[in-house]
Motif scaffolding. Sequence first.
Motif, PDB file in Angstrom:
ATOM      1  N   ALA A 153       0.937  -1.234   0.390  1.00  0.00           N
ATOM      2  CA  ALA A 153       0.003   0.248  -0.048  1.00  0.00           C
ATOM      3  C   ALA A 153       0.867   1.494  -0.218  1.00  0.00           C
ATOM      4  N   ILE A 154       2.300   0.621   0.542  1.00  0.00           N
ATOM      5  CA  ILE A 154       3.068   2.448   0.367  1.00  0.00           C
ATOM      6  C   ILE A 154       3.602   2.692  -0.643  1.00  0.00           C
ATOM      7  N   LEU A 155       4.090   1.675  -1.664  1.00  0.00           N
ATOM      8  CA  LEU A 155       4.187   1.425  -2.926  1.00  0.00           C
ATOM      9  C   LEU A 155       3.498   2.516  -3.729  1.00  0.00           C
ATOM     10  N   VAL A 156       2.237   1.289  -3.371  1.00  0.00           N
ATOM     11  CA  VAL A 156       1.239   1.535  -4.179  1.00  0.00           C
ATOM     12  C   VAL A 156       0.825   3.554  -4.247  1.00  0.00           C
ATOM     13  N   CYS A 170       2.701   7.375  -7.903  1.00  0.00           N
ATOM     14  CA  CYS A 170       2.263   9.078  -8.945  1.00  0.00           C
ATOM     15  C   CYS A 170       1.776  10.229  -7.929  1.00  0.00           C
ATOM     16  N   GLY A 171       2.267  11.076  -7.677  1.00  0.00           N
ATOM     17  CA  GLY A 171       2.129  12.162  -5.802  1.00  0.00           C
ATOM     18  C   GLY A 171       0.978  12.803  -6.946  1.00  0.00           C
ATOM     19  N   ALA A 172       0.434  13.293  -7.950  1.00  0.00           N
ATOM     20  CA  ALA A 172      -0.928  13.746  -8.349  1.00  0.00           C
ATOM     21  C   ALA A 172      -2.160  13.415  -8.086  1.00  0.00           C
ATOM     22  N   HIS A 173      -1.851  11.450  -8.308  1.00  0.00           N
ATOM     23  CA  HIS A 173      -3.134  10.739  -8.427  1.00  0.00           C
ATOM     24  C   HIS A 173      -2.774   8.957  -7.183  1.00  0.00           C
ATOM     25  N   ALA A 174      -2.551   9.839  -6.005  1.00  0.00           N
ATOM     26  CA  ALA A 174      -1.986   8.798  -5.175  1.00  0.00           C
ATOM     27  C   ALA A 174      -3.372   7.847  -4.362  1.00  0.00           C
ATOM     28  N   GLN A 175      -4.816   8.982  -4.838  1.00  0.00           N
ATOM     29  CA  GLN A 175      -5.492   8.404  -3.715  1.00  0.00           C
ATOM     30  C   GLN A 175      -6.049   7.345  -4.444  1.00  0.00           C
ATOM     31  N   HIS A 176      -6.040   7.908  -6.385  1.00  0.00           N
ATOM     32  CA  HIS A 176      -6.821   7.261  -7.201  1.00  0.00           C
ATOM     33  C   HIS A 176      -6.339   5.161  -6.628  1.00  0.00           C
ATOM     34  N   HIS A 177      -5.085   5.892  -7.233  1.00  0.00           N
ATOM     35  CA  HIS A 177      -3.678   4.353  -7.155  1.00  0.00           C
ATOM     36  C   HIS A 177      -4.154   3.579  -6.243  1.00  0.00           C
ATOM     37  N   ALA A 231      -7.909  21.239   2.746  1.00  0.00           N
ATOM     38  CA  ALA A 231      -9.132  20.233   2.855  1.00  0.00           C
ATOM     39  C   ALA A 231      -8.682  18.908   3.213  1.00  0.00           C
ATOM     40  N   ALA A 232      -8.022  18.372   2.115  1.00  0.00           N
ATOM     41  CA  ALA A 232      -7.030  17.345   2.563  1.00  0.00           C
ATOM     42  C   ALA A 232      -7.337  16.342   3.052  1.00  0.00           C
ATOM     43  N   LEU A 233      -5.685  17.466   3.879  1.00  0.00           N
ATOM     44  CA  LEU A 233      -4.977  17.893   5.491  1.00  0.00           C
ATOM     45  C   LEU A 233      -6.042  17.417   5.764  1.00  0.00           C
ATOM     46  N   ARG A 234      -6.929  18.161   5.952  1.00  0.00           N
ATOM     47  CA  ARG A 234      -8.070  17.878   6.941  1.00  0.00           C
ATOM     48  C   ARG A 234      -8.939  15.957   7.008  1.00  0.00           C
ATOM     49  N   LEU A 235      -8.757  16.204   5.707  1.00  0.00           N
ATOM     50  CA  LEU A 235      -9.640  14.435   5.458  1.00  0.00           C
ATOM     51  C   LEU A 235      -8.385  13.276   5.509  1.00  0.00           C
ATOM     52  N   LEU A 260      -1.670  15.419  -0.017  1.00  0.00           N
ATOM     53  CA  LEU A 260      -1.029  14.730  -0.978  1.00  0.00           C
ATOM     54  C   LEU A 260      -0.663  13.748  -0.297  1.00  0.00           C
ATOM     55  N   GLY A 261      -0.885  12.527  -1.612  1.00  0.00           N
ATOM     56  CA  GLY A 261      -0.235  10.683  -1.301  1.00  0.00           C
ATOM     57  C   GLY A 261      -0.529  10.737   0.159  1.00  0.00           C
ATOM     58  N   ALA A 262      -1.596  10.862   0.668  1.00  0.00           N
ATOM     59  CA  ALA A 262      -1.802  10.105   1.775  1.00  0.00           C
ATOM     60  C   ALA A 262      -1.734   7.971   1.888  1.00  0.00           C
ATOM     61  N   GLU A 263      -1.183   7.589   2.710  1.00  0.00           N
ATOM     62  CA  GLU A 263      -1.752   5.910   3.307  1.00  0.00           C
ATOM     63  C   GLU A 263      -2.963   6.023   3.145  1.00  0.00           C
TER      64      GLU A 263
END
Length: 360
Positions: A56-59, A63-70, A136-140, A145-148
């Motif tokens: 999960a960390i690797l996935v 891509c930093g811009a689309h990390a949540q979708h991967h 907002a993403a930080l709050r969530l 960007l790029g959270a596990e």
Amino acid sequence: MSYILPLGPFHPALRVPQRFELRVEGEKIIDVDYRGGYTDRAVIERLRRADLLRSAILVSRFCGAHAQHHALAWTMALEALGNIPVPPRAASLRSVAAELERATAHLHQAALVFELLGLGQARRQIVALREWILAAALRLSGRRLGAEYIRPGGVASDLDEDNRAAILRLVEQPAEALYRLIDRTVRRRHLVRRLVGIGRLTLEAAERLGVSGPLGRAAGIARDLRLEAPYAAYAGAPPAQVIQPSGDAYARLMVLLLEAYDSLQLVQRLLRSLPGGPCVGEPVAALPPGTSTAGVEAPGGPLHYALRSDGTRLTEIRVETPGAPQRLTWRALLAGQLVEDAAIIIAGVAACPTCAEVAS
């Protein structure tokens, strides 16, 4: 006079390193050579060697811009393989994370187009709006960007009432401001004249070349996995179908802006009707034998993960990413265009070679 004009691998119009060789006759582009591969890191081979706890960390770093979708596509494939249920609250929070990421990705690219057009004030406004969304993403998820954040069976952490209210406040203002900016953009006659008709991709050409995502929807292709095969919470909260028929640079800019606005509207709807119940998932260390597939609509287009397990480890991992335009597509977009329009056309395509090269 004929000459070759190189563009890249580093250029303000390019999100990641790429190289274009524009063959120019006078002031018009007559042919294009394209080279990607600068960000290829053999990530699938690394993923095959990693255990499930590290995967999960690797996935989430593909891509930093689309990390949540991967992370979402990977996790959904694991859940299908292991028959792991996802509570409604977790499904909604996943969609919130995905839509915040979509809005930030689209606004980043739109800001770049405005910068190349010399519209510095509009670019600064978009950058400021994007900062609100990143907050907002930080709050969530705890990161901009790029959270596990997405895990099998749910998400990494629940959202308390204070943070839910804070996220609503953080996305409400940029949504209103973005609506006004879109209205002003439509009314800017000089911007319309500058973008309409350049880099045009017809519906027939788009279908023949197999383009998808915003590039396809700007050419009239009505395809979106969130609507065609709803996942997460999209069955109960479907997005708007944003389609532009003209297929030119103006249509692509409007798709980016309108989809970003719809993402912010969707986040508000999801958070205001957020279900109760559990939502926290846990990493998995083992899976039963079998195969599974999962697909999501990433900011650049459809993203699919396919897995095969022998009951001990994953023996096969396949990733189908939103394809970055290749030479034929770039030729269709750029051939016959003025050299001065090349960077604007390229930036407006919003392609992500980093995602495309994950599957290489």
